[in-house]
Design a protein around this motif. Structure first.
Motif, mmCIF file in Angstrom:
data_model
loop_
_atom_site.group_PDB
_atom_site.id
_atom_site.type_symbol
_atom_site.label_atom_id
_atom_site.label_comp_id
_atom_site.label_asym_id
_atom_site.label_seq_id
_atom_site.Cartn_x
_atom_site.Cartn_y
_atom_site.Cartn_z
ATOM 1 N N ILE A 38 -72.667 -58.768 21.060
ATOM 2 C CA ILE A 38 -72.327 -58.583 19.640
ATOM 3 C C ILE A 38 -72.059 -57.106 19.354
ATOM 4 C CG2 ILE A 38 -73.277 -58.644 17.294
ATOM 5 C CD1 ILE A 38 -74.658 -61.259 18.028
ATOM 6 N N ILE A 39 -72.905 -56.239 19.915
ATOM 7 C CA ILE A 39 -72.721 -54.796 19.690
ATOM 8 C C ILE A 39 -71.444 -54.292 20.355
ATOM 9 C CG2 ILE A 39 -73.706 -52.519 20.150
ATOM 10 C CD1 ILE A 39 -76.495 -53.833 19.948
ATOM 11 N N ALA A 44 -68.505 -52.988 17.699
ATOM 12 C CA ALA A 44 -67.644 -51.882 18.150
ATOM 13 C C ALA A 44 -66.168 -52.145 17.852
ATOM 14 C CB ALA A 44 -67.853 -51.636 19.645
ATOM 15 N N LYS A 45 -65.759 -53.423 17.921
ATOM 16 C CA LYS A 45 -64.349 -53.764 17.714
ATOM 17 C C LYS A 45 -64.099 -54.343 16.325
ATOM 18 C CE LYS A 45 -63.674 -54.662 22.656
ATOM 19 N NZ LYS A 45 -63.285 -55.664 23.680
ATOM 20 N N TYR A 50 -66.189 -62.972 15.954
ATOM 21 C CA TYR A 50 -67.006 -62.952 17.181
ATOM 22 C C TYR A 50 -68.495 -62.824 16.831
ATOM 23 C CZ TYR A 50 -68.620 -61.677 21.848
ATOM 24 O OH TYR A 50 -69.285 -61.653 23.043
ATOM 25 N N ILE A 51 -68.787 -62.000 15.820
ATOM 26 C CA ILE A 51 -70.180 -61.816 15.406
ATOM 27 C C ILE A 51 -70.766 -63.120 14.885
ATOM 28 C CG2 ILE A 51 -71.690 -60.651 13.749
ATOM 29 C CD1 ILE A 51 -69.807 -58.228 13.929
ATOM 30 N N TRP A 52 -69.959 -63.848 14.034
ATOM 31 C CA TRP A 52 -70.446 -65.124 13.487
ATOM 32 C C TRP A 52 -70.647 -66.161 14.600
ATOM 33 C CZ3 TRP A 52 -72.619 -66.174 9.070
ATOM 34 C CH2 TRP A 52 -72.369 -65.370 7.955
ATOM 35 N N VAL A 53 -69.696 -66.252 15.492
ATOM 36 C CA VAL A 53 -69.809 -67.226 16.590
ATOM 37 C C VAL A 53 -71.017 -66.896 17.475
ATOM 38 C CG1 VAL A 53 -68.704 -68.098 18.677
ATOM 39 C CG2 VAL A 53 -67.360 -67.792 16.592
ATOM 40 N N ALA A 56 -74.210 -67.732 15.693
ATOM 41 C CA ALA A 56 -74.489 -69.167 15.732
ATOM 42 C C ALA A 56 -75.072 -69.573 17.087
ATOM 43 C CB ALA A 56 -73.204 -69.947 15.448
ATOM 44 N N LYS A 57 -74.526 -68.993 18.167
ATOM 45 C CA LYS A 57 -75.060 -69.272 19.503
ATOM 46 C C LYS A 57 -76.531 -68.846 19.588
ATOM 47 C CE LYS A 57 -70.771 -68.813 22.176
ATOM 48 N NZ LYS A 57 -70.074 -68.008 23.217
ATOM 49 N N MET A 58 -76.823 -67.672 19.009
ATOM 50 C CA MET A 58 -78.204 -67.183 19.041
ATOM 51 C C MET A 58 -79.147 -68.137 18.310
ATOM 52 S SD MET A 58 -77.845 -63.058 18.502
ATOM 53 C CE MET A 58 -79.582 -62.757 18.813
#
Length: 580
Positions: A38-39, A44-45, A50-53, A56-58
């Motif tokens: 995530i970082i 970074a990007k 990507y953060i939400w997906v 959700a995985k976490m």
């Protein structure tokens, strides 16, 4: 401890605990990598999707980890508690078959400690083993591999940290383990003193020894407390040391990791993940160390439990028992030149005991204190075996008879009247489980106990407190005698069980015994101190220093036996009426 685990642990459940633990560890190890991604790839990007997906995985992985942890805790707890239950049951079952020799070898207080505290130690360590001991090595290895993948260079920090932890844990175990082992023996001592204080509380008060006993208990208690404090101080010492090591490690990782990040040799997310894995490694090492600190105490408990379970008795059933039963009216009890000594004793407790009793006979045993009377009658239910000679019932050597059959054919009232908490009826049913109320009342009538039982509105359902504490000594004796009479047996043994009865009750009870149809079919063995109690017996054995120094009827012994004459004269001078 491995022996106990092998015997009492359900291995499929332990395997499920292991699988669930693997799931929990996999979840814990996956989360730092996702955080790193995530970082590195989201923040970074500036990739919100990507953060939400990844978030959700976490959540999903965390939920699966919680479920896996719950499964592991369930199987670890249920198996350790079930293991303790089965161990306690087996110890209790084993102890009920102990001979007096085995009971004396271990001791009552120690058996209580082994059944309670020692089993609890096994349970606690088993929970830790199915939890921390499974998790720690898996976490240690998994976190180590993932940390190396994030930064091989930074893993060099552990080359300094791990040896330091090993040295600290080694020092703690060196000092703490002997202390934990000694704690179990000191609990034994506390239980012994406490048990003596409870059972002898009246004697303590009567002799004004309250302060002495309190000091004795306080000394044992302080000794145990001091040892416990020392042991747990060493264990507690681990926590701040390891916390300091973890903090110092994180400082080192941040210090060297920041340099790698500034040199663009490492991404920020990988540094965060590496710190998490480092913490997991050190915490896993700490948990593993804690388990190994407590294992020796559990091992000491396991040795004590195995000792209780492994006790072998000299009194064993034959491979092919002879359970031949004599016809009614033809029962016999014979001592054939019996010698007996207690374990470790130099002198014989019984020397050349020889006599025979037949159906309808009353065999009485009289003698001074320590003359061997109770020792002799304890050979009849085979609580001990003779060193030489033999004891036979109905012509069959007791060693050739199954113990269950023997105990069915012998009914005994011990020197100390023992009652169990419950009711009068439940205590009577110990003698004959299928007895009717009429049979119980008949036994109570014979034992001169019916009158005070009828005074209670509940009758046979009258409450009996622990050890019969709500009855007087004489009442307890009469209830114990009634229980003995209720049982249909070949031999009825009364081991000094008339001692708390007044002369009138004693005489009435003996008269009822002599007239009871069931008792007349067997052989009555009476141990007594009073001449009046034994005078009407068909055979009287006069004992002195473990030997029969005279046997015969009252008139025969009074005519030519000096020991019997001395007992008679001493009691007559005190007003003992033989004809009572």
């Amino acid at each position: 401890m491995w022996r106990l685990a092998k015997k009492y642990l359900v291995w499929w459940a332990a395997f499920l605990a292991f699988l669930f633990m693997c799931g929990q560890v996999a979840s814990d190890l996956a989360l730092p990598t996702i955080t790193s991604n995530i970082i590195n790839n989201g923040i970074a990007k500036n990739d919100i999707h990507y953060i939400w997906v990844s978030g959700a995985k976490m959540l999903v992985i965390s939920l699966l980890g919680v479920l896996a942890a719950a499964g592991n805790v369930y199987f670890a707890a249920t198996q350790s508690m079930s293991m303790g239950k089965r161990i306690r049951s087996d110890i209790f079952k084993k102890v009920t078959y102990y001979s007096d020799k085995e009971m004396e070898t271990i001791g009552d207080a120690s058996l209580i400690t082994r059944t309670t505290n020692d089993v609890t130690q096994i349970q606690n360590v088993m929970v830790q083993m199915l939890r921390m001991m499974l998790m720690s090595p898996i976490m240690l290895i998994g976190a180590g591999i993932l940390a190396y993948n994030k930064s091989p260079k930074l893993t060099e920090v552990f080359l300094v940290v791990i040896p330091v932890l090993i040295i600290v844990v080694g020092i703690v175990m060196y000092f703490a383990v002997p202390l934990f082992k000694s704690m179990q023996g000191k609990i034994d001592k506390i239980n012994l003193i406490f048990r003596e204080g409870l059972t002898g509380v009246r004697v303590i008060r009567a002799f004004n020894q309250d302060s002495y006993e309190q000091d004795r208990f306080a000394k044992a208690n302080r000794d145990y407390t001091g040892t416990s404090i020392k042991a747990f101080m060493w264990v507690a010492f681990l926590i701040p040391v390891i916390t300091f090591v973890i903090s110092a490690t994180n400082i080192g990782i941040v210090w060297f990791g920041a340099k790698l990040v500034s040199a663009q040799a490492m991404e920020v997310g990988n540094l965060v993940a590496f710190m998490t894995y480092a913490t997991q490694i050190l915490i896993s090492f700490m948990m593993l160390a804690m388990v190994f600190v407590f294992i020796p105490r559990a091992q000491a408990s396991a040795v004590r439990i195995n000792e209780a379970l492994d006790q072998t008795s000299d009194i064993v059933d034959p491979a092919q028992p002879d359970d031949t039963e004599a016809p009614a009216g033809q029962k016999t009890l014979e001592f054939d030149h019996v010698n007996f000594r207690y374990a470790g004793a130099e002198e014989l407790a019984l020397t050349d005991i020889h006599f025979q009793g037949r159906s309808g006979d009353t065999v009485a045993i009289i003698g001074g204190t320590g003359s061997g009377k109770s020792t002799l009658v304890n050979l009849i239910p085979r609580l001990y075996d003779p060193e030489t000679g033999s004891v036979s019932l109905n012509g069959v050597n007791l060693k050739q008879m199954d113990q269950t059959t023997l105990h069915d054919r012998v009914s005994i009232t011990q020197q100390k009247a023992v009652l169990f908490s419950g009711t009068v009826r439940s205590n009577m049913l110990f003698g004959k489980p299928d007895a009717t109320d009429d049979e119980i009342w008949h036994a109570l009538e014979v034992a001169q106990a019916a009158e005070f039982i009828r005074e209670d509105d509940k009758g046979l359902d009258a409450v009996v407190e622990q050890n019969g504490g709500n009855f007087s000594g004489g009442q307890r004796q009469r209830l114990a005698i009634a229980r003995t009479i209720l049982k249909s047996a070949d031999v009825y043994v009364f081991d000094d069980s008339f001692s708390a009865l007044d002369f009138k009750t004693d005489a009435l009870l003996r008269q009822q015994l002599a007239e009871d149809d069931q008792v007349k079919q067997g052989i009555v063995v009476i141990v007594a101190q009073r001449i009046s109690t034994v005078a009407g017996a068909d055979l009287i054995l006069v004992m002195d220093n473990g030997k029969v120094v005279g046997q015969g009827t009252h008139d025969e012994l009074l005519a030519d036996n000096p020991t019997y004459q001395d007992i008679y004269n001493s009691q007559i001078r005190k007003g003992d009426d033989v004809d009572a």
